[in-house]
Design a protein around this motif. Structure first.
Motif, short mmCIF file in Angstrom:
data_model
loop_
_atom_site.label_atom_id
_atom_site.label_comp_id
_atom_site.label_asym_id
_atom_site.label_seq_id
_atom_site.Cartn_x
_atom_site.Cartn_y
_atom_site.Cartn_z
N ASP A 60 0.81 -1.22 0.00
CA ASP A 60 0.00 0.00 0.00
C ASP A 60 0.84 1.26 0.00
O ASP A 60 0.35 2.32 -0.38
CB ASP A 60 -0.93 0.02 1.22
N SER A 61 2.08 1.17 0.46
CA SER A 61 2.88 2.38 0.64
C SER A 61 4.36 2.08 0.45
O SER A 61 4.76 0.92 0.26
CB SER A 61 2.65 2.96 2.03
N GLU A 62 5.17 3.12 0.51
CA GLU A 62 6.62 2.96 0.40
C GLU A 62 7.18 2.14 1.56
O GLU A 62 8.18 1.45 1.41
CB GLU A 62 7.29 4.34 0.36
N GLU A 63 6.54 2.23 2.73
CA GLU A 63 7.01 1.46 3.88
C GLU A 63 6.91 -0.03 3.62
O GLU A 63 7.81 -0.80 4.00
CB GLU A 63 6.16 1.83 5.11
N ASP A 64 5.85 -0.46 2.94
CA ASP A 64 5.71 -1.88 2.60
C ASP A 64 6.82 -2.32 1.65
O ASP A 64 7.40 -3.40 1.81
CB ASP A 64 4.35 -2.12 1.94
N ASN B 31 14.82 -3.43 -6.19
CA ASN B 31 14.27 -2.25 -6.85
C ASN B 31 15.33 -1.53 -7.67
O ASN B 31 16.31 -1.02 -7.14
CB ASN B 31 13.67 -1.30 -5.80
N HIS B 32 15.11 -1.47 -9.00
CA HIS B 32 15.98 -0.72 -9.89
C HIS B 32 15.25 0.47 -10.50
O HIS B 32 15.71 1.05 -11.48
CB HIS B 32 16.52 -1.63 -11.00
N LEU B 33 14.11 0.81 -9.91
CA LEU B 33 13.38 2.01 -10.31
C LEU B 33 13.91 3.19 -9.51
O LEU B 33 14.82 3.05 -8.68
CB LEU B 33 11.88 1.82 -10.08
N GLY C 127 8.32 4.54 -4.07
CA GLY C 127 6.97 4.95 -4.42
C GLY C 127 6.56 4.43 -5.78
O GLY C 127 5.39 4.09 -6.00
N GLU C 128 7.50 4.36 -6.73
CA GLU C 128 7.19 3.83 -8.06
C GLU C 128 6.84 2.35 -7.99
O GLU C 128 5.98 1.87 -8.75
CB GLU C 128 8.39 4.03 -8.99
#
Length: 562
Positions: A453-457, A469-471, A475-476
Motif C-alpha cells: 500500500d505504501s513505500e514502507e511496505d 528495486n531498480h526504479l 513509491g514507483e
C-alpha cells in the motif's frame, strides 16, 4: 497523411475467398495438417488495453502482422533488412528469397492459424513480413543473451544501436519491452525453421532454440530463478516467447494440488461417520411417542419456536433501530450491529421499502452494484508489526507459502526495473486470453497489490530480500503493483487462496492487533464515542448531584453527620 499510414490495408474480397477455400481444402486433405499449430497470439483484452495502452502497444519495433503498417515504427525496418542480409551471408551463397521466403510461403495457413485476428495480407507480402521479422527477432534474442551464450556468433556492432551492449539505454529498453508484448509475438516454429536452415539439422535447431529460450527466460523474467540445463521447455507445445516465459514462471496447471481445494479425507470420513450415527439415534428416538421420549424430541422445536427466544433474537434489532434515531446514542449503532444478523436487517429494510412503495413515496435508496475491491489482506507493514517474517525464495510462483507455526511468509524474489511493468502486464493479458486453467499469475498480481500500500511496505520487502528495486524510488514500486490491481480480473486459485486465508487468520488472532484496531476504530478514531463518553460522565455526575440534594448521601460514603 499519418492517419492514412496507420490505417490497416483494405481487405481484398477475392483474396479472402481464396484463403477460405485453401484452408478448407487443406483441412479436407488432412485434419492434423491444418491444426498442427493452434491459436496462441491474441489481441489484448479491451478492459486491459484501456488501463494503459502504451504497455501493450509497440513503441519502437513491430514483430508480426498486427502493427506492421504503423508509420512511426518504420525506422526499424532498416535493422530488419540488415539482419536478413547477415542471415543470408551465413547460409554460404544461398539467396534469402528462394530459401527463406519460399519456405515460409509453404507454412502460410499454419502461420495464420496462430493469430487470433484475421490476417488480410496477400501470401507473398505476408511471407516477406514474417521472414524479415523472424530473422530480426532471432538475432535480437541471440544478441540479448550473448554474455551467457558463449556460442553466439552475433556481431555486437551491428545491433549496438538497437540493443545496447551494456543492457541499458532508452532504445534498448524500449525494444526489449516491445519484444515481450502479446500483440508483438511471432510463432516459435518459424525461429526453429531458420535455425534448421542455418544448422542443417532439425534436432540441432531444436536444441539450440531451447538453450536460447532458457537463457532469455532467465534474463527477462522478473523473478529470480535458474532453469537447469536439462529442463525441458517443450518448445514444440509453446506458441511464442511470451508463452515460454509464462510457463517458466507459473506452476503447471495440471497439478491438481495447486488448483483444487485441499480435502482432508480422514477428517471428512470421521465426521461423516459421527453424523450418520447421531442421525440414526435421533431418528430412533423421534419414532418413540411415549412418555419422556416424546417430551425430549419435542423440546428443541418448542424452544426454537417459543416466544422468549424470538423476543431475544429480535431485541438487538429493535435496539439498533431505536439507537439509530437518537443522535446522542448513534455511536453505539455500529458496535451493536455486529450482534445482528445481516440477512435479518436486509429483510427488515426490504419490508420497510415495500411499505414506502405502497405509500407512493420515492425515498427508496438505490443499491449500487459493488465494484472490484482490493484483495482483503493486511499490508506488509501491518503483518510485520504482527510478527510475520518475510523470507525470499528462488523459484516460481509455486514457492509461495505461509508457515503458521513460525509465522513466516515465503515469497519469490522479484526484480523491478524499467521493463518489468510491461512484462507483468502482458503476462496477465496472455493468461486472461489463453490460460486453460486457473489464472495463477493474475491472482499473484492481486496478492501483491493487496499487501503493498505504501513505500514502507516496499522498504520492508527490500530489507527482506524479496524485492530488488531498480526504479527511481520505492513509491514507483508501490504505484506499479497498485496500478496492476486495477486491471486484473477477479479470480481464485486454491493454493494462493489458502495462503491468504492462513495469513488473515494468523493476523486476526494476534491480541495486540485486536486491541489496537479496536482502540483506533472505536475509541481514538471516533469523536462520537469520545463525545458520548464525556456526556455520559457529565450526566452521571449531574444525576448524583441531584440525588444528593434530595437525599442524604453522606451515609453512602461512610461519613458521619457533624
Amino acid at each position: 497523411m499519418e492517419a492514412k499510414a496507420n490505417a490497416q490495408p483494405k481487405i481484398d474480397e477475392n483474396d479472402w475467398v481464396i484463403q477460405v477455400k485453401e484452408s478448407l481444402d487443406l483441412l479436407q486433405e488432412g485434419k492434423e495438417e491444418g491444426e498442427e499449430f493452434s491459436l496462441s497470439i491474441f489481441n489484448v483484452p479491451k478492459e486491459l488495453l484501456a488501463q494503459k495502452p502504451e504497455a501493450y502497444t509497440p513503441q519502437s519495433v513491430s514483430i508480426g502482422p498486427y502493427h506492421h503498417w504503423r508509420s512511426e515504427l518504420y525506422d526499424m525496418e532498416r535493422y530488419k533488412l540488415a539482419a536478413a542480409r547477415r542471415f543470408q551471408k551465413r547460409m554460404e551463397g544461398h539467396k534469402f528469397e528462394p530459401v527463406v521466403v519460399e519456405e515460409f510461403k509453404k507454412w502460410d495457413l499454419q502461420i495464420r492459424n496462430c493469430y487470433h485476428k484475421f490476417i488480410d495480407y496477400k501470401d507473398e507480402t505476408f511471407a516477406w513480413i514474417m521472414a524479415l521479422d523472424a530473422t530480426f527477432l532471432l538475432e535480437c534474442l541471440q544478441f540479448y543473451v550473448r554474455h551467457a551464450d558463449k556460442s553466439s556468433d552475433v556481431d555486437v556492432k551491428q545491433l549496438g544501436r538497437v540493443l545496447h551492449p551494456t543492457g541499458t539505454g532508452s532504445t534498448h529498453n524500449s525494444t526489449i519491452r516491445d519484444l515481450m508484448m502479446l500483440e508483438n509475438q511471432l510463432p516459435l516454429f518459424l525461429l526453429q525453421n531458420l535455425l534448421e536452415l542455418q544448422l542443417g539439422s532439425r534436432a540441432k535447431a531444436e536444441e539450440r532454440l531451447s538453450s536460447l529460450l532458457r537463457l532469455v527466460c532467465q534474463e527477462l523474467s522478473p523473478f529470480s530463478f535458474k532453469l537447469p540445463e536439462d529442463s525441458k521447455l517443450n518448445i514444440n507445445e509453446k506458441g511464442h516467447v511470451l508463452e515460454v516465459l509464462y510457463y517458466a514462471i507459473v506452476p503447471d496447471s495440471s497439478n491438481q494440488s495447486l488448483t483444487e481445494e485441499p480435502k482432508d479425507t480422514a477428517d471428512t470420513e470421521n465426521m461423516s461417520t459421527v453424523t450418520n450415527a447421531f442421525s440414526l439415534l435421533w431418528k430412533t428416538l423421534s419414532s418413540i411417542k411415549v412418555g419422556p421420549f416424546r417430551f425430549l424430541t419435542d423440546l428443541p422445536r418448542r424452544v426454537l419456536n417459543g416466544r422468549p427466544l424470538r423476543f431475544l433474537m429480535k431485541l438487538p434489532l429493535h435496539l439498533l433501530s431505536i439507537i439509530g434515531n437518537l443522535p446522542a446514542l448513534s455511536a453505539l449503532k455500529k458496535p451493536l450491529s455486529l450482534f445482528v444478523d445481516k440477512d435479518e436487517i436486509k429483510s427488515d429494510k426490504e419490508d420497510a421499502e415495500g411499505d414506502e412503495e405502497d405509500k407512493g413515496e420515492e425515498s427508496v435508496v438505490k443499491i449500487i452494484p459493488p465494484t472490484r475491491d482490493e484483495l482483503a489482506i493486511p499490508s506488509v507493514a501491518d503483518l510485520y508489526s504482527a510478527g510475520v517474517k518475510f523470507v525470499p525464495t528462488d523459484g516460481d510462483l509455486a514457492t509461495i507459502q505461509f508457515d503458521e507455526k513460525t509465522a513466516t511468509l515465503y515469497l519469490p524474489k522479484v526484480r523491478l526495473d524499467a521493463n518489468t511493468e510491461v512484462v507483468l502486464r502482458n503476462l496477465v493479458a496472455f493468461e486472461s486470453s489463453a490460460a486453460p486453467g486457473a489464472l495463477v499469475f493474475t491472482r499473484y498480481a492481486d496478492f501483491m497489490n493487496g499487501m503493498i500500500d505504501s513505500e514502507e511496505d516496499v522498504k520492508l520487502l527490500k530489507q527482506s530480500g524479496i524485492i530488488s528495486n531498480h526504479l527511481q524510488n520505492d513509491g514507483e514500486v508501490a504505484s506499479l503493483w497498485n496500478s496492476m490491481g486495477k486491471c486484473v480480473p477477479l479470480t481464485k486459485v486454491a493454493y494462493l487462496d489458502k495462503v491468504i486465508k492462513d495469513i488473515n487468520q494468523h493476523y486476526n488472532r494476534k491480541w495486540n492487533v485486536i486491541v489496537v484496531e479496536f482502540l483506533n476504530e472505536r475509541v481514538f478514531g471516533s469523536w462520537k464515542f469520545l463525545s458520548l463518553l464525556a456526556a455520559a460522565i457529565l450526566l452521571a455526575v449531574t444525576c448524583l448531584q441531584a440525588f444528593c440534594s434530595v437525599y442524604d448521601c453522606k451515609k453512602w460514603f461512610n461519613e458521619s453527620s457533624p
